[in-house]
Scaffold this motif. Structure first.
Motif, PDB file in Angstrom:
ATOM      1  N   ILE A 170       0.849  -1.190   0.000  1.00 40.63           N
ATOM      2  CA  ILE A 170       0.000   0.000   0.000  1.00 40.63           C
ATOM      3  C   ILE A 170       0.884   1.239   0.000  1.00 40.63           C
ATOM      4  CG2 ILE A 170      -1.788   1.280   1.222  1.00 40.63           C
ATOM      5  CD1 ILE A 170      -2.720  -1.412   0.118  1.00 40.63           C
ATOM      6  N   SER A 171       0.689   2.087  -1.001  1.00 38.63           N
ATOM      7  CA  SER A 171       1.507   3.302  -1.103  1.00 38.63           C
ATOM      8  C   SER A 171       0.863   4.495  -0.415  1.00 38.63           C
ATOM      9  CB  SER A 171       1.759   3.646  -2.571  1.00 38.63           C
ATOM     10  OG  SER A 171       0.542   3.907  -3.256  1.00 38.63           O
ATOM     11  N   GLU A 172      -0.475   4.465  -0.277  1.00 42.31           N
ATOM     12  CA  GLU A 172      -1.168   5.641   0.253  1.00 42.31           C
ATOM     13  C   GLU A 172      -2.528   5.241   0.804  1.00 42.31           C
ATOM     14  OE1 GLU A 172      -0.833   9.655  -1.851  1.00 42.31           O
ATOM     15  OE2 GLU A 172      -2.877   9.021  -2.368  1.00 42.31           O
ATOM     16  N   VAL A 173      -2.929   5.904   1.875  1.00 49.39           N
ATOM     17  CA  VAL A 173      -4.241   5.664   2.455  1.00 49.39           C
ATOM     18  C   VAL A 173      -4.898   6.998   2.781  1.00 49.39           C
ATOM     19  CG1 VAL A 173      -3.281   5.427   4.789  1.00 49.39           C
ATOM     20  CG2 VAL A 173      -5.537   4.464   4.269  1.00 49.39           C
ATOM     21  N   MET A 174      -6.208   7.050   2.573  1.00 47.90           N
ATOM     22  CA  MET A 174      -6.982   8.242   2.910  1.00 47.90           C
ATOM     23  C   MET A 174      -8.247   7.794   3.626  1.00 47.90           C
ATOM     24  SD  MET A 174      -7.320  11.532   2.785  1.00 47.90           S
ATOM     25  CE  MET A 174      -8.671  12.525   3.425  1.00 47.90           C
ATOM     26  N   GLY A 175      -8.569   8.446   4.732  1.00 43.69           N
ATOM     27  CA  GLY A 175      -9.744   8.018   5.467  1.00 43.69           C
ATOM     28  C   GLY A 175     -10.384   9.099   6.293  1.00 43.69           C
ATOM     29  N   TYR A 176     -11.602   8.808   6.719  1.00 43.77           N
ATOM     30  CA  TYR A 176     -12.356   9.697   7.590  1.00 43.77           C
ATOM     31  C   TYR A 176     -12.923   8.893   8.751  1.00 43.77           C
ATOM     32  CZ  TYR A 176     -12.131  13.047   3.769  1.00 43.77           C
ATOM     33  OH  TYR A 176     -11.675  13.905   2.796  1.00 43.77           O
ATOM     34  N   GLY A 177     -13.057   9.536   9.890  1.00 39.72           N
ATOM     35  CA  GLY A 177     -13.629   8.887  11.049  1.00 39.72           C
ATOM     36  C   GLY A 177     -14.548   9.822  11.801  1.00 39.72           C
ATOM     37  N   MET A 178     -15.449   9.232  12.576  1.00 37.34           N
ATOM     38  CA  MET A 178     -16.358  10.024  13.395  1.00 37.34           C
ATOM     39  C   MET A 178     -16.702   9.247  14.657  1.00 37.34           C
ATOM     40  SD  MET A 178     -20.068   9.500  11.547  1.00 37.34           S
ATOM     41  CE  MET A 178     -20.976   9.642  13.106  1.00 37.34           C
ATOM     42  N   LEU A 179     -17.085   9.968  15.685  1.00 34.54           N
ATOM     43  CA  LEU A 179     -17.566   9.361  16.919  1.00 34.54           C
ATOM     44  C   LEU A 179     -19.084   9.431  16.891  1.00 34.54           C
ATOM     45  CD1 LEU A 179     -16.985   8.106  19.677  1.00 34.54           C
ATOM     46  CD2 LEU A 179     -16.774  10.424  20.614  1.00 34.54           C
ATOM     47  N   SER A 180     -19.733   8.267  16.890  1.00 37.90           N
ATOM     48  CA  SER A 180     -21.184   8.224  16.788  1.00 37.90           C
ATOM     49  C   SER A 180     -21.842   8.750  18.055  1.00 37.90           C
ATOM     50  CB  SER A 180     -21.647   6.789  16.539  1.00 37.90           C
ATOM     51  OG  SER A 180     -21.473   6.005  17.722  1.00 37.90           O
ATOM     52  N   GLU A 181     -23.131   9.006  17.962  1.00 37.01           N
ATOM     53  CA  GLU A 181     -23.871   9.489  19.128  1.00 37.01           C
ATOM     54  C   GLU A 181     -23.842   8.451  20.243  1.00 37.01           C
ATOM     55  OE1 GLU A 181     -26.216  12.369  21.219  1.00 37.01           O
ATOM     56  OE2 GLU A 181     -24.823  12.408  19.537  1.00 37.01           O
ATOM     57  N   ASN A 182     -23.976   7.173  19.882  1.00 30.99           N
ATOM     58  CA  ASN A 182     -23.917   6.119  20.894  1.00 30.99           C
ATOM     59  C   ASN A 182     -22.558   6.100  21.586  1.00 30.99           C
ATOM     60  OD1 ASN A 182     -26.518   5.252  20.413  1.00 30.99           O
ATOM     61  ND2 ASN A 182     -25.914   3.549  19.082  1.00 30.99           N
ATOM     62  N   GLY A 183     -21.509   6.204  20.786  1.00 28.21           N
ATOM     63  CA  GLY A 183     -20.170   6.192  21.351  1.00 28.21           C
ATOM     64  C   GLY A 183     -19.903   7.392  22.229  1.00 28.21           C
ATOM     65  N   ARG A 184     -20.365   8.549  21.783  1.00 27.35           N
ATOM     66  CA  ARG A 184     -20.169   9.774  22.560  1.00 27.35           C
ATOM     67  C   ARG A 184     -20.884   9.683  23.899  1.00 27.35           C
ATOM     68  NH1 ARG A 184     -22.710  14.106  23.894  1.00 27.35           N
ATOM     69  NH2 ARG A 184     -24.586  13.534  22.723  1.00 27.35           N
ATOM     70  N   LYS A 185     -22.153   9.242  23.870  1.00 33.22           N
ATOM     71  CA  LYS A 185     -22.906   9.109  25.119  1.00 33.22           C
ATOM     72  C   LYS A 185     -22.300   8.062  26.033  1.00 33.22           C
ATOM     73  CE  LYS A 185     -27.448  10.546  23.336  1.00 33.22           C
ATOM     74  NZ  LYS A 185     -28.834  10.092  23.036  1.00 33.22           N
ATOM     75  N   GLY A 186     -21.703   7.031  25.424  1.00 34.65           N
ATOM     76  CA  GLY A 186     -21.115   5.965  26.227  1.00 34.65           C
ATOM     77  C   GLY A 186     -19.770   6.306  26.823  1.00 34.65           C
ATOM     78  N   GLY A 187     -19.179   7.401  26.374  1.00 37.08           N
ATOM     79  CA  GLY A 187     -17.916   7.834  26.957  1.00 37.08           C
ATOM     80  C   GLY A 187     -16.678   7.504  26.149  1.00 37.08           C
ATOM     81  N   LEU A 188     -16.839   7.012  24.900  1.00 42.95           N
ATOM     82  CA  LEU A 188     -15.675   6.733  24.068  1.00 42.95           C
ATOM     83  C   LEU A 188     -14.911   8.026  23.778  1.00 42.95           C
ATOM     84  CD1 LEU A 188     -16.892   4.190  21.343  1.00 42.95           C
ATOM     85  CD2 LEU A 188     -15.415   3.737  23.302  1.00 42.95           C
ATOM     86  N   LYS A 189     -13.601   7.914  23.693  1.00 48.98           N
ATOM     87  CA  LYS A 189     -12.767   9.084  23.435  1.00 48.98           C
ATOM     88  C   LYS A 189     -12.364   9.189  21.967  1.00 48.98           C
ATOM     89  CE  LYS A 189     -12.592  10.017  27.869  1.00 48.98           C
ATOM     90  NZ  LYS A 189     -13.276   8.809  28.401  1.00 48.98           N
ATOM     91  N   ASN A 190     -12.425   8.077  21.231  1.00 41.92           N
ATOM     92  CA  ASN A 190     -11.948   8.061  19.856  1.00 41.92           C
ATOM     93  C   ASN A 190     -13.022   7.528  18.902  1.00 41.92           C
ATOM     94  OD1 ASN A 190      -9.082   8.862  20.362  1.00 41.92           O
ATOM     95  ND2 ASN A 190      -9.105   6.988  21.578  1.00 41.92           N
TER      96      ASN A 190
END
Length: 363
Positions: free
Chosen positions: A194-214
């Motif tokens: 793999i020469s290159e990677v591009m990505g996006y991430g988000m913290l879902s509402e469930n994860g946010r309410k549950g206390g996830l940091k990432n």
């Protein structure tokens, strides 16, 4: 018929190592000599659970045991490098769970030590050792789908129960490494450069309410050095569809003559081969081999499959894959993915390897 020369094994880390204990005790190719964890309560629990009496709270005692040939490491990620190093320094073969290490600064030294020790270092990417994924690889190697065009892989699971675990809510815990590393390994299995990677991430509402940091929801696109592309996605804190519709983890290969899909949770494999023949295969009779504990929370059958493969590799003195180079390459790719999310830009995993003085092309 001569008796099998069993591989004499020690297991370090008895959380995830629970699956490895079951795997070793149910294998005719492994002789489990010792289990180890600094948590004495957990050690007593495992001895009672499996009816064994070989627990120690001292890793050094395990390292000093001359009868132990190999050590299987299932400790927290940040401890892997030191635990692997000590095993090699004490002339032991190594099985280490994924991700192999958590800091590429440790990679060069471990590569040099592994080469000097002439010992096997194997990374426990267990999902490769599931029947659907193994069959998919065999068919691909036999040319049944022709030349590979692209790969799609994902791991989508309702892991909201992780939100009840205090360690999952720490800032150090990332689903990118804890979950997405499985489908990413499928990508590297077929498209290693793999020469290159591009990505996006988000913290879902469930994860946010549950206390996830990432982030708990991520999508990535990969570009290989030969121009081919692939994609991978992960989502971990929301409901999922029935297993017959979506098997939580899948690997889809699209070739110029055919296509195949390996599905994880329901042990299903489908292929349209180069002749146009369509077929679906399942392994329901193997469910008890793979999922031996409550709630399918541990999949010991995969561990048994890879431990036996590892034992055979040691005895025949042949390489066991994923080896240390693959393990380090996957870590570099995961860290490039992590950096891409943070910067919003494409990232080269090779640049991260170069920055840390790691040359995976060397013998």
């Amino acid at each position: 018929m001569s008796e099998i020369n069993k591989l004499k094994l020690g297991i370090l880390g008895l959380g995830e190592g629970r699956s490895t204990i079951s795997a070793a005790l149910n294998s005719d190719q492994i002789d489990l000599l010792q289990i180890c964890d600094i948590n004495e309560e957990l050690g007593r629990k495992r001895m009672k659970e499996f009816g064994i009496d070989c627990y120690s709270n001292s890793y050094q005692q395990m390292l000093d045991n001359p009868e132990i040939e190999a050590i299987a490491i299932y400790t927290p990620d940040h401890l892997h490098a030191e635990h692997v190093k000590q095993a090699l320094l004490h002339n032991k073969h190594v099985v280490c769970t994924k991700p192999f290490i958590d800091n590429l600064k440790d990679a060069k030294g471990l590569l040099e030590l592994a080469e000097k020790s002439n010992k096997h270092v194997f990374v426990g990417q267990s999902s490769r050792f599931f029947e659907p994924m193994s069959q998919q690889r065999k068919d691909y190697d036999q040319g049944l789908i022709g030349e590979l065009i692209t790969i799609e892989s994902y791991y989508h699971a309702d892991h909201r129960w992780f939100l009840e675990k205090p360690w999952a809510l720490e800032s150090s815990f990332k689903w990118l490494y804890g979950g997405l590393s499985h489908p990413v390994d499928f990508i590297r299995w077929y498209m290693p450069n793999i020469s290159e990677v591009m990505g996006y991430g988000m913290l879902s509402e469930n994860g946010r309410k549950g206390g996830l940091k990432n982030y708990d929801t991520m999508h990535f696109i990969f570009k290989s050095t030969d121009g081919r592309i692939a994609r991978v996605s992960g989502a971990y804190t929301g409901p999922i569809q029935p297993v017959m519709r979506d098997s939580e983890m899948s690997c889809i290969l699209r070739g110029d003559l055919g296509c195949s899909q390996a599905d994880y949770m329901d042990l299903r494999y489908a292929i349209t081969d180069k002749t146009g023949k369509e077929s679906i295969q399942t392994w329901e009779n193997r469910l008890k081999h793979y999922f031996r504990f409550e709630g399918k929370s541990h999949h010991a059958g995969e561990y048994q499959n890879y431990l036996e493969y590892f034992a055979q590799s040691v005895r025949s003195n042949t390489a066991a894959y994923p080896d240390i180079k693959e393990g380090i390459g996957t870590v570099a790719l995961l860290q490039a993915m992590d950096l891409s999310i943070e910067t919003g830009k494409p990232v080269s995993p090779q640049e991260l390897l170069d920055k840390n003085g790691v040359d995976l092309s060397l013998a």
